[in-house]
Design a protein around this motif. Sequence first.
Motif, PDB file in Angstrom:
ATOM      1  N   MET A 179       0.811  -1.218   0.000  1.00 23.78           N
ATOM      2  CA  MET A 179       0.000   0.000   0.000  1.00 23.78           C
ATOM      3  C   MET A 179       0.844   1.267   0.000  1.00 23.78           C
ATOM      4  N   PHE A 180       2.059   1.188   0.543  1.00 22.72           N
ATOM      5  CA  PHE A 180       2.879   2.389   0.661  1.00 22.72           C
ATOM      6  C   PHE A 180       3.948   2.513  -0.414  1.00 22.72           C
ATOM      7  N   VAL A 181       4.090   1.530  -1.295  1.00 21.52           N
ATOM      8  CA  VAL A 181       5.048   1.651  -2.405  1.00 21.52           C
ATOM      9  C   VAL A 181       4.724   2.877  -3.273  1.00 21.52           C
ATOM     10  N   PRO A 182       3.456   3.098  -3.661  1.00 20.97           N
ATOM     11  CA  PRO A 182       3.171   4.290  -4.467  1.00 20.97           C
ATOM     12  C   PRO A 182       3.498   5.600  -3.752  1.00 20.97           C
ATOM     13  N   PHE A 183       3.419   5.618  -2.424  1.00 17.19           N
ATOM     14  CA  PHE A 183       3.723   6.835  -1.672  1.00 17.19           C
ATOM     15  C   PHE A 183       5.156   7.289  -1.967  1.00 17.19           C
ATOM     16  N   GLY A 184       6.110   6.368  -1.826  1.00 14.43           N
ATOM     17  CA  GLY A 184       7.498   6.712  -2.117  1.00 14.43           C
ATOM     18  C   GLY A 184       7.709   7.081  -3.568  1.00 14.43           C
ATOM     19  N   VAL A 189       9.134  11.622   5.175  1.00 12.73           N
ATOM     20  CA  VAL A 189       7.726  11.996   4.949  1.00 12.73           C
ATOM     21  C   VAL A 189       6.828  10.771   5.032  1.00 12.73           C
ATOM     22  N   VAL A 190       7.251   9.659   4.432  1.00 12.56           N
ATOM     23  CA  VAL A 190       6.458   8.420   4.489  1.00 12.56           C
ATOM     24  C   VAL A 190       6.316   7.960   5.939  1.00 12.56           C
ATOM     25  N   ALA A 191       7.419   7.952   6.681  1.00 19.50           N
ATOM     26  CA  ALA A 191       7.372   7.525   8.085  1.00 19.50           C
ATOM     27  C   ALA A 191       6.458   8.443   8.898  1.00 19.50           C
ATOM     28  N   ALA A 192       6.559   9.751   8.681  1.00 18.89           N
ATOM     29  CA  ALA A 192       5.711  10.701   9.414  1.00 18.89           C
ATOM     30  C   ALA A 192       4.240  10.500   9.080  1.00 18.89           C
ATOM     31  N   ALA A 193       3.938  10.234   7.803  1.00 21.50           N
ATOM     32  CA  ALA A 193       2.546   9.989   7.410  1.00 21.50           C
ATOM     33  C   ALA A 193       2.024   8.717   8.065  1.00 21.50           C
ATOM     34  N   SER A 194       2.866   7.691   8.138  1.00 24.27           N
ATOM     35  CA  SER A 194       2.452   6.443   8.776  1.00 24.27           C
ATOM     36  C   SER A 194       2.179   6.649  10.262  1.00 24.27           C
TER      37      SER A 194
END
Length: 194
Positions: A60-65, A83-88
């Motif tokens: 689910m988070f591959v597209p985020f990066g 940013v990805v870690a903060a969003a999670s």
Amino acid sequence: MLLVALFVVYLALLCWLVLWKLEPPHIGDGSLRHLKLVPFSADGGLDPNSPQEVAANLLMFVPFGLYLRLLAPARPWWQAAVVVAAASVALETTQYVLAIGWSDVTDVITNTAGGAAGIALTALARRRLHARTARVLTRICLIGTVLVLLATGLFVASPLHYAPMHDRSAVPAHPRAGATAGHARPAPPLSASS
């Protein structure tokens, strides 16, 4: 502009899936408010993470990066990972505050790893495609978004449900049935006095 629009659609779908499991937005009654601090284990009697759940969070988070690297290619890769870690962390915190899912350190780790995989895929694509990277990956994102929107529409219109809401009387036979990407647990069926 197309890439920004696709990213906004992705973020909206991601939030809806992680927070409400494709159900109408709601605030929980407190029965789903759990905090799991030890990753990849049964913490405080809570179930350990299943391999399917870990894989779903990664994917689910591959597209985020990928989106972050396409939208800000000049920024260092580690900023996109932050940013990805903060969003999670923000999604897990929101689940806890709204009592709509299990807040789990494992999810933060796997979500961030998924975003990092998207960052790495973008770097690999740049090595192979050079100047065509943004155009090719934007087309792939467009096709993927259309397919995901169609699948989401079919799923929402179907009688299937990802995670039963707190006011449903039918509960899956196994307590982990339908629970991924946020550890939603079905509440017990409502009694006649409820």
